[in-house]
Design an enzyme around this catalytic site. Structure first.
Site, PDB file in Angstrom:
ATOM      1  N   SER A   1      38.817  33.361  37.421  1.00  0.00           N
ATOM      2  CA  SER A   1      38.207  33.862  36.192  1.00  0.00           C
ATOM      3  C   SER A   1      38.164  32.758  35.126  1.00  0.00           C
ATOM      4  O   SER A   1      37.647  31.677  35.390  1.00  0.00           O
ATOM      5  CB  SER A   1      38.971  35.109  35.726  1.00  0.00           C
ATOM      6  OG  SER A   1      38.187  35.849  34.818  1.00  0.00           O
TER       7      SER A   1
ATOM      8  N   HIS B   1      34.470  41.547  40.443  1.00  0.00           N
ATOM      9  CA  HIS B   1      35.450  40.522  40.052  1.00  0.00           C
ATOM     10  C   HIS B   1      36.716  40.636  40.903  1.00  0.00           C
ATOM     11  O   HIS B   1      37.414  39.667  41.105  1.00  0.00           O
ATOM     12  CB  HIS B   1      35.788  40.731  38.570  1.00  0.00           C
ATOM     13  CG  HIS B   1      36.381  39.530  37.896  1.00  0.00           C
ATOM     14  ND1 HIS B   1      35.820  38.264  37.956  1.00  0.00           N
ATOM     15  CD2 HIS B   1      37.489  39.399  37.109  1.00  0.00           C
ATOM     16  CE1 HIS B   1      36.557  37.422  37.244  1.00  0.00           C
ATOM     17  NE2 HIS B   1      37.574  38.079  36.727  1.00  0.00           N
TER      18      HIS B   1
END
Length: 263
Positions: free
Chosen positions: A126, A239
């Site tokens: 991330s 994600h």
């Protein structure tokens, strides 16, 4: 960087979720600040590749998870994961890939100073994606770089994540419209000519936190510069990947890292 960067100040044993991995919480120097992080080492003593784990998020979002660090260590690595300044008892204030990148650089130096550590790989998840690339630029001798669901363009993050804008304006000191240079400073895409290490990009195409456009931009730029890059895209994932797939990718990516050494 200071001479003291990466020097270990305190070590405390930390309960490990894995009987084959020992964990310690480390306090180390970064830019004169006392910063903390988590070290994971296989219980069987020996020489291992180093693995710098650069977390995502900010503050309490995306905190370093002991089980995750132990998972990578159990693949045969000595792993260090900085919490970044201002977190979990560390001094200073995190500023989202601004000066807190020094915490990643100092963490790399810390790993390098450990006698049992061989070549060092850099991994970012991330927001850790930009941290990983910035660290790879700082240390051209790094063995490899992996960015998973990684940010590559800070302005794009500002545009995509309305929920993060207030925080980004606060820590970066304004908007990309007003201070484009501050966002560019945090965007490694503009400096990739200097990157030496091979790069692996892992991204879920349905990622709503960090859009797959970050991965595409990074891939395009690396290919344009004839850099060594491999991409694993997953059409069905966001994600966060389901646990079974996640475990398989951990095995695959750590094997990919080891293969870079063999080359």
């Amino acid at each position: 960087m200071n001479k003291q960067d990466g020097i270990i100040l305190e070590v405390h044993r930390f309960p490990s979720p894995n009987p084959n991995v020992e964990l310690s919480e480390i306090t180390y120097f970064s830019n004169g600040l006392r910063v903390k992080g988590l070290l994971a080492q296989p219980s069987i003593k020996g020489n291992y590749d180093g693995f710098l784990y650069l977390r995502g998020g900010i503050k309490n979002v995306g905190k370093v998870r002991p089980s995750r660090i132990a998972q990578f260590a159990s693949e045969g690595f000595i792993v260090f994961a900085p919490y970044y300044r201002g977190n979990q008892g560390g001094e200073g204030n995190e500023d989202f890939a601004g000066e807190d990148r020094e915490d990643a650089f100092a963490a790399y130096m810390l790993l390098k100073s450990l006698p049992a550590v061989g070549p060092i790989h850099i991994f970012g998840f991330s927001r850790g994606g930009v941290m990983a690339l910035l660290t790879g630029l700082k240390f051209p001798e790094a063995a490899s770089i992996v960015t998973w669901g990684g940010v590559s363009d800070m302005t794009l993050t500002y545009e995509e994540r309305k929920d993060l804008r207030k925080m980004m304006k606060r820590v970066i000191g304004g908007t990309p419209g007003k201070y484009p240079e501050r966002y560019e400073e945090r965007t490694p895409l503009y400096e990739l000519e200097r990157l030496v290490a091979p790069v692996l990009i892992i991204h879920g195409v349905n990622d709503q936190n960090v859009s797959v456009e970050h991965a595409y931009k990074l891939e395009r730029r690396l290919k344009m510069l004839n850099k060594n890059v491999e991409c694993w895209y997953f059409d069905e994932f966001t994600h966060y990947f389901p646990p079974v797939t996640n475990r398989k990718i951990v095995k695959d990516l750590t094997q990919w890292m080891k293969n870079q050494i063999k080359r």
